[in-house]
Write a protein that holds these residues in place. Structure first.
Motif: not given
Length: 237
Positions: A137-140, A233-237
């Motif tokens: 959630i914090d990431t989004v 999001l792709k880069l983080i996850f």
């Protein structure tokens, strides 16, 4: 009566002359001011990354070596300039060699700084990504904030409309489609994906029907929010 000059007096005068030389170099030499700025930056980065021990010694030695080389280069240039006012191959050689010494010292400092700070940066980056992955959630929310910043930068370029009202691109559309990608990525549920996509479309449509944005501005915002969110999001996850 003749004033007696003591050894301490001579030592103090030597210190004063040395300090005057350093101050003169800083005032008159642009490169010296650049080196001073770079040295201050190194100190700040050392405090931020918590550099200690042998790494700090290496950085201090590298920075000091650059300062020393620049001071010697300044002294050599001044000596050459006062000795001749005409072009001479040896005068050029002396200046070029002195400048080469500064270049070598600077490259040495860059290599040492890269080796030390890259280790710290990789470690801190790994910890940051680990924390981001542990809290989706914090990431989004962080990604949506980046989208909003991107909207603001583009609006500032076009100088039309406010942050979330009018202008290129549509901020509401960018946020809506960014949330669609974030929610879809988290749930991996086709029903939720369709529902959130429908909500994003309704937001985009309302901007057009309200005559707040043109279709092109809405399309630009939608594309911006979708692709920026997806890529991050792709880069983080």
């Amino acid at each position: 009566m003749k004033k007696k000059i003591t050894k301490n007096g001579k030592f103090n005068e030597s210190i004063n002359y040395a300090l005057e030389g350093i101050v003169t170099a800083i005032k008159t030499e642009r490169n010296m001011r650049i080196h001073i700025f770079a040295g201050i930056l190194v100190v700040i980065l050392s405090l931020i990354f918590g550099v200690t021990g042998s790494d700090l010694k290496s950085l201090s030695f590298a920075v000091t070596l650059v300062f020393l080389a620049e001071l010697l280069n300044t002294a050599i240039e001044a000596t050459v300039d006062i000795s001749t006012t005409r072009y001479h191959p040896l005068a050029k050689k002396a200046k070029d060699v002195a400048a080469g010494a500064v270049l070598i010292a600077s490259l040495n400092a860059l290599v040492i700084g890269y080796i030390i700070f890259s280790k710290k940066l990789k470690k801190d980056t790994f910890e940051t990504f680990r924390l981001l992955k542990s809290s989706y959630i914090d990431t989004v929310l962080l990604v949506i904030f980046i989208v909003v910043v991107g909207v603001f930068i583009i609006k500032s370029y076009y100088k039309k409309g406010k942050l979330l009202h009018g202008g290129m691109p549509s901020g509401h559309s960018a946020v809506a489609f960014g949330l669609w990608v974030g929610v879809s990525y988290a749930t991996e549920n086709i029903v939720v994906t369709i529902l959130t996509f429908g909500i994003a479309l309704l937001v985009a449509q309302s901007r057009i029907e309200g005559r707040i944005h043109t279709p092109i501005e809405v399309m630009a915002g939608s594309v911006l929010g979708t692709f920026v969110t997806y890529i991050l999001l792709k880069l983080i996850f």
